[in-house]
Structure formats: C-alpha cells, structure tokens
Write a protein that holds these residues in place. Structure first.
Motif, PDB file in Angstrom:
ATOM      1  N   LEU A  57       3.934   5.625  -5.540  1.00 42.36           N
ATOM      2  CA  LEU A  57       3.895   5.624  -6.999  1.00 42.36           C
ATOM      3  C   LEU A  57       2.828   6.600  -7.498  1.00 42.36           C
ATOM      4  O   LEU A  57       3.062   7.377  -8.426  1.00 42.36           O
ATOM      5  N   GLY A  58       1.668   6.591  -6.870  1.00 40.48           N
ATOM      6  CA  GLY A  58       0.599   7.517  -7.252  1.00 40.48           C
ATOM      7  C   GLY A  58       1.005   8.962  -7.060  1.00 40.48           C
ATOM      8  O   GLY A  58       0.759   9.825  -7.922  1.00 40.48           O
ATOM      9  N   ALA A  59       1.648   9.268  -5.940  1.00 40.71           N
ATOM     10  CA  ALA A  59       2.094  10.630  -5.668  1.00 40.71           C
ATOM     11  C   ALA A  59       3.171  11.052  -6.676  1.00 40.71           C
ATOM     12  O   ALA A  59       3.174  12.192  -7.153  1.00 40.71           O
ATOM     13  N   LEU A  65       3.535   9.911  -9.777  1.00 40.76           N
ATOM     14  CA  LEU A  65       2.893  10.131 -11.073  1.00 40.76           C
ATOM     15  C   LEU A  65       2.129  11.453 -11.091  1.00 40.76           C
ATOM     16  O   LEU A  65       2.142  12.179 -12.090  1.00 40.76           O
ATOM     17  N   LEU A  66       1.482  11.785 -10.010  1.00 39.68           N
ATOM     18  CA  LEU A  66       0.760  13.047  -9.912  1.00 39.68           C
ATOM     19  C   LEU A  66       1.736  14.230 -10.005  1.00 39.68           C
ATOM     20  O   LEU A  66       1.488  15.201 -10.716  1.00 39.68           O
ATOM     21  N   GLY A 124       2.260   1.737  -3.450  1.00 36.32           N
ATOM     22  CA  GLY A 124       1.208   2.224  -4.343  1.00 36.32           C
ATOM     23  C   GLY A 124       0.946   3.708  -4.152  1.00 36.32           C
ATOM     24  O   GLY A 124       0.801   4.452  -5.118  1.00 36.32           O
ATOM     25  N   LEU A 125       0.894   4.137  -2.889  1.00 36.32           N
ATOM     26  CA  LEU A 125       0.682   5.552  -2.614  1.00 36.32           C
ATOM     27  C   LEU A 125       1.870   6.395  -3.092  1.00 36.32           C
ATOM     28  O   LEU A 125       1.689   7.487  -3.655  1.00 36.32           O
ATOM     29  N   LYS A 150       0.835  -1.195   0.000  1.00 32.57           N
ATOM     30  CA  LYS A 150       0.000   0.000   0.000  1.00 32.57           C
ATOM     31  C   LYS A 150       0.878   1.258   0.000  1.00 32.57           C
ATOM     32  O   LYS A 150       0.589   2.233  -0.712  1.00 32.57           O
TER      33      LYS A 150
END
Length: 129
Positions: free
Chosen positions: A11-13, A15-16, A8-9, A5
């Motif tokens: 990676l998301g941050a 990409l953003l 994932g967070l 998790k």
C-alpha cells in the motif's frame, strides 16, 4: 514477513507511485501551459458590478440595432451578414470577431465599442435562440 506487513508495504509503495505520477503530471501540465501557443484563459469582459443581466442584455439589444442590424437584420436572422441565432462559438470568439472583425466580411468595431459594450452585445446574442 507477515501478510499485514506485506500489505502495508504494498500500500505504501502504491501510494508513493501514485503521488509521483500526480506530481509528474502536474509538472508536465504546467510546462505545457508555459510553452503553449494557446490564448490565455478567458476572464470575460469588464462589466460594472451594479449591472444586472437583464439590463446588460437590453443595452446589448440597443447597440445591436445601431451597429449590427444593417447587416444581420433587425431580428438577427441574417441579411448581408449571417443569422446570429443559436451561435455555437465561445464568448471569447464573439468578442474577437466584434472587436477585430473578419477580413473581407465584417468590419472591426473595437474603436466604436469599448469592452463593456462588447460584453453587452454578447449578452444580447445569448438571448437569440
């Protein structure tokens, strides 16, 4: 929080953040182009679709001999004007010099040669090595 998790967070941050930087870069580049003093993108001179590069160059050679050779020499090696072999300038610059001339050095040929003939002259100049 589990490692998956967290990854994932992260990676998301990432990409953003990357997307935000790309968007900002795009906005800044568009803004810079809108307020730039640079010339518009060169699209070339009009050449009829049925004209081959070889025929354009041959036409350019004839035009050169009639309009340019008296200063640049029949072989383009220079006389009153400079040697034109291996020019290191853009097509845009060549078109500008042919059209507008150079004050005190070269006359303008805009009235004598329409854009398609200037394109032919440039095509011929590219053959000079």
């Amino acid at each position: 929080m589990s490692p998956v998790k967290t990854l994932g967070l992260s990676l998301g941050a990432s990409l953003l953040a990357l997307g935000s930087v790309a968007l900002l870069g795009s906005i800044l580049a568009r803004n810079a182009r809108a307020h730039s003093h640079e010339l518009p993108q060169w699209t070339g001179l009009p050449v009829p679709a049925d004209v081959t590069p070889a025929s354009l160059q041959a036409s350019g050679r004839k035009l050169y001999l009639n309009s340019c050779a008296h200063c640049h020499g029949t072989d383009a090696s220079g006389d009153e004007g400079p040697d034109l072999h291996g020019l290191q300038v853009s097509d845009r610059r060549m078109a500008s010099v042919i059209s507008h001339g150079i004050k005190g050095e070269m006359p303008s040929f805009a009235k004598k040669h329409p854009p398609v003939e200037i394109a032919a002259l440039i095509a011929y100049l590219h053959t000079l090595e």
